[in-house]
Design an enzyme around this catalytic site. Structure first.
Site, PDB file in Angstrom:
ATOM      1  N   TYR A 294       0.817  -1.228   0.000  1.00  9.50           N
ATOM      2  CA  TYR A 294       0.000   0.000   0.000  1.00  9.50           C
ATOM      3  C   TYR A 294       0.850   1.276   0.000  1.00  9.50           C
ATOM      4  O   TYR A 294       0.660   2.136  -0.869  1.00  9.50           O
ATOM      5  CB  TYR A 294      -0.987  -0.041   1.168  1.00  9.50           C
ATOM      6  CG  TYR A 294      -1.974   1.100   1.185  1.00  9.50           C
ATOM      7  CD1 TYR A 294      -3.095   1.101   0.363  1.00  9.50           C
ATOM      8  CD2 TYR A 294      -1.786   2.188   2.036  1.00  9.50           C
ATOM      9  CE1 TYR A 294      -4.005   2.158   0.379  1.00  9.50           C
ATOM     10  CE2 TYR A 294      -2.691   3.241   2.067  1.00  9.50           C
ATOM     11  CZ  TYR A 294      -3.797   3.224   1.239  1.00  9.50           C
ATOM     12  OH  TYR A 294      -4.690   4.274   1.267  1.00  9.50           O
TER      13      TYR A 294
ATOM     14  N   LYS B 159       1.104   4.054  -3.151  1.00  6.50           N
ATOM     15  CA  LYS B 159       0.714   5.467  -3.077  1.00  6.50           C
ATOM     16  C   LYS B 159       1.905   6.382  -3.384  1.00  6.50           C
ATOM     17  O   LYS B 159       1.736   7.457  -3.960  1.00  6.50           O
ATOM     18  CB  LYS B 159       0.101   5.787  -1.719  1.00  6.50           C
ATOM     19  CG  LYS B 159      -1.240   5.066  -1.464  1.00  6.50           C
ATOM     20  CD  LYS B 159      -2.306   5.383  -2.512  1.00  6.50           C
ATOM     21  CE  LYS B 159      -3.682   4.862  -2.106  1.00  6.50           C
ATOM     22  NZ  LYS B 159      -4.718   5.146  -3.118  1.00  6.50           N
TER      23      LYS B 159
HETATM   24  P1  NAP Z   1     -13.486   1.817   0.424  1.00  5.89           P
HETATM   25  O1  NAP Z   1     -14.678   2.274   1.197  1.00  5.89           O
HETATM   26  O2  NAP Z   1     -12.974   0.435   0.588  1.00  5.89           O
HETATM   27  O3  NAP Z   1     -13.788   2.130  -1.113  1.00  5.89           O
HETATM   28  C1  NAP Z   1     -12.873   1.730  -2.103  1.00  5.89           C
HETATM   29  C2  NAP Z   1     -13.574   1.844  -3.439  1.00  5.89           C
HETATM   30  O4  NAP Z   1     -12.659   1.409  -4.470  1.00  5.89           O
HETATM   31  C3  NAP Z   1     -14.798   0.919  -3.537  1.00  5.89           C
HETATM   32  O5  NAP Z   1     -15.796   1.572  -4.269  1.00  5.89           O
HETATM   33  C4  NAP Z   1     -14.244  -0.264  -4.304  1.00  5.89           C
HETATM   34  O6  NAP Z   1     -15.240  -0.998  -5.007  1.00  5.89           O
HETATM   35  C5  NAP Z   1     -13.347   0.472  -5.268  1.00  5.89           C
HETATM   36  N1  NAP Z   1     -12.462  -0.438  -5.987  1.00  5.89           N
HETATM   37  C6  NAP Z   1     -11.549  -1.309  -5.487  1.00  5.89           C
HETATM   38  N2  NAP Z   1     -10.989  -2.014  -6.494  1.00  5.89           N
HETATM   39  C7  NAP Z   1     -11.560  -1.567  -7.641  1.00  5.89           C
HETATM   40  C8  NAP Z   1     -11.412  -1.897  -9.005  1.00  5.89           C
HETATM   41  N3  NAP Z   1     -10.561  -2.859  -9.418  1.00  5.89           N
HETATM   42  N4  NAP Z   1     -12.152  -1.224  -9.922  1.00  5.89           N
HETATM   43  C9  NAP Z   1     -13.019  -0.271  -9.528  1.00  5.89           C
HETATM   44  N5  NAP Z   1     -13.222   0.071  -8.256  1.00  5.89           N
HETATM   45  C10 NAP Z   1     -12.493  -0.573  -7.319  1.00  5.89           C
HETATM   46  O7  NAP Z   1     -12.211   2.745   0.737  1.00  5.89           O
HETATM   47  P2  NAP Z   1     -12.037   4.343   0.859  1.00  5.89           P
HETATM   48  O8  NAP Z   1     -11.435   4.595   2.181  1.00  5.89           O
HETATM   49  O9  NAP Z   1     -13.250   5.058   0.451  1.00  5.89           O
HETATM   50  O10 NAP Z   1     -10.868   4.548  -0.213  1.00  5.89           O
HETATM   51  C11 NAP Z   1     -10.938   5.426  -1.314  1.00  5.89           C
HETATM   52  C12 NAP Z   1      -9.528   5.908  -1.646  1.00  5.89           C
HETATM   53  O11 NAP Z   1      -9.035   6.685  -0.539  1.00  5.89           O
HETATM   54  C13 NAP Z   1      -8.518   4.783  -1.847  1.00  5.89           C
HETATM   55  O12 NAP Z   1      -7.677   5.097  -2.949  1.00  5.89           O
HETATM   56  C14 NAP Z   1      -7.720   4.790  -0.552  1.00  5.89           C
HETATM   57  O13 NAP Z   1      -6.418   4.275  -0.714  1.00  5.89           O
HETATM   58  C15 NAP Z   1      -7.721   6.269  -0.228  1.00  5.89           C
HETATM   59  N6  NAP Z   1      -7.428   6.603   1.179  1.00  5.89           N
HETATM   60  C16 NAP Z   1      -8.280   6.207   2.171  1.00  5.89           C
HETATM   61  C17 NAP Z   1      -7.981   6.548   3.479  1.00  5.89           C
HETATM   62  C18 NAP Z   1      -8.885   6.157   4.625  1.00  5.89           C
HETATM   63  O14 NAP Z   1      -8.490   6.339   5.780  1.00  5.89           O
HETATM   64  N7  NAP Z   1     -10.075   5.623   4.377  1.00  5.89           N
HETATM   65  C19 NAP Z   1      -6.828   7.288   3.785  1.00  5.89           C
HETATM   66  C20 NAP Z   1      -5.990   7.666   2.746  1.00  5.89           C
HETATM   67  C21 NAP Z   1      -6.301   7.323   1.452  1.00  5.89           C
HETATM   68  P3  NAP Z   1     -15.907  -2.340  -4.365  1.00  5.89           P
HETATM   69  O15 NAP Z   1     -16.971  -1.862  -3.408  1.00  5.89           O
HETATM   70  O16 NAP Z   1     -16.449  -3.035  -5.567  1.00  5.89           O
HETATM   71  O17 NAP Z   1     -14.803  -3.090  -3.681  1.00  5.89           O
END
Ligand code: NAP
Length: 234
Positions: free
Chosen positions: A159, A163
Site C-alpha cells: 500500500y 501510493k
Molecule cells: P473503500 O470504502 O474500501 O472504497 C474503495 C472503493 O474502491 C470501492 O468503491 C471499491 O469498489 C473500489 N475499488 C476497489 N478495487 C476496484 C477496481 N478494481 N475497480 C473499480 N473500483 C475498485 O475505501 P475508501 O477509504 O473510500 O478509499 C478510497 C480511496 O481513498 C482509496 O484510494 C484509498 O487508498 C484512499 N485513502 C483512504 C484513506 C482512509 O483512511 N479511508 C486514507 C488515505 C487514502 P468495491 O466496493 O467493488 O470493492
C-alpha cells in the site's frame, strides 16, 4: 466553480468515492459514479442522482467501454477523480510476497494509469481539465518518517509503495499535460471499509480535499500534493 462540469469518480459506490460524488452532485456538477459492481454502483448513483457507469480499473475492456459511454452520453469529461483503491491483504512485511504487492499495484498504480490513458483525450479537450489522484499520507516519504505522525508507525510494503508510485505518476502526468491540473491528495485517516471503519475522521472530513481539488480552476496548482490543511510534503 458554478459552471456545470462533467466529472467521473472511480470506486464511487461507497466510502470516500461515494461521499465525493454526493458533494459534487450537490455543488451542481454532472457526476459519473463509476463502480466495478453494477448492482451496487447503480444503487448508489440512483440514491444520489449521479450517472452510473461500470468501470473496473484493472480491466482494459471495462475502462474502454466506460470511456465510450461517457463520450457518447456527455460529449466529454472535465474532471477525473482516481479514487478506487485497496489496501491488499494485511500481512507482515516478512510474509509479504511479490504477488501481494502485485495485487495492490494492479489497482492503485496501474488502475489510474489505465483510466488516465483512456480518458486523457477527453480531459485535454476540456478548457478546465482536472485530475485528482486519491493518494495517502502513507505514500509520503516525509510523513512516514516523521515520528509525530501516526503513519510512521504503520509498516507495510504494497500500500505505501503504491501510493508513493501514484504520487510520482501525478507529477509526471502534470508535466506531460500542462493544460490539465493534476494533483494528488491525502484524505486523512477516515472511517470506511478500507480500514474496517477504524478511521478517526468522517467521510465528510475525508472528502474535503478531494472535493476542493476536483474544483480547481485553470489557474490552480498542478503536480502537487494536498490534504485538508494545505500542501503535503513528498
Ligand atoms: P473503500 O470504502 O474500501 O472504497 C474503495 C472503493 O474502491 C470501492 O468503491 C471499491 O469498489 C473500489 N475499488 C476497489 N478495487 C476496484 C477496481 N478494481 N475497480 C473499480 N473500483 C475498485 O475505501 P475508501 O477509504 O473510500 O478509499 C478510497 C480511496 O481513498 C482509496 O484510494 C484509498 O487508498 C484512499 N485513502 C483512504 C484513506 C482512509 O483512511 N479511508 C486514507 C488515505 C487514502 P468495491 O466496493 O467493488 O470493492
Amino acid at each position: 466553480m458554478g459552471r456545470m462540469t462533467t466529472m467521473l469518480i472511480t470506486g464511487a459506490n461507497k466510502g470516500l468515492g461515494r461521499e465525493t460524488a454526493r458533494r459534487l452532485i450537490a455543488a451542481g456538477h454532472d457526476v459519473w459514479m463509476a463502480a466495478r459492481d453494477p448492482r451496487r454502483g447503480r444503487e448508489a448513483a440512483d440514491a444520489l442522482g449521479g450517472r452510473f457507469v461500470a468501470l473496473d480499473v484493472t480491466d482494459d475492456a471495462s475502462v474502454a467501454a466506460a470511456r465510450r459511454t461517457v463520450e457518447e452520453t456527455s460529449g466529454g469529461l472535465d474532471v477525473l477523480v482516481n479514487n478506487a483503491g485497496i489496501t491488499g491483504d494485511r500481512v507482515s512485511v516478512a510474509e509479504t510476497t511479490a504477488a501481494h504487492v502485485d495485487a495492490v499495484f494492479a489497482t492503485n498504480v496501474l488502475g489510474p494509469v489505465r483510466v488516465l490513458h483512456a480518458f486523457a483525450p477527453l480531459l485535454t479537450r476540456s478548457d478546465t481539465g482536472v485530475v485528482v489522484n486519491v493518494s495517502s499520507g502513507m505514500g509520503s516519504m516525509a510523513i512516514t518518517s516523521d515520528p509525530e505522525r501516526l503513519e510512521s508507525g504503520i509498516v507495510a510494503l504494497g500500500y505505501p509503495a503504491s501510493k508513493a508510485a501514484l504520487n510520482m505518476l501525478t507529477t509526471q502526468y502534470a508535466k506531460a499535460y500542462p493544460d490539465l491540473r493534476v494533483n494528488c491528495v491525502d484524505p486523512g485517516y477516515t472511517a470506511t471499509d478500507l480500514n474496517d471503519n477504524t478511521g478517526t475522521q468522517t467521510v465528510e472530513e475525508g472528502t474535503e480535499v478531494i472535493v476542493r481539488m476536483a474544483q480547481v480552476g485553470p489557474d490552480g496548482p498542478t503536480g502537487r500534493f494536498f490534504d485538508a490543511r494545505g500542501e503535503v510534503p513528498w
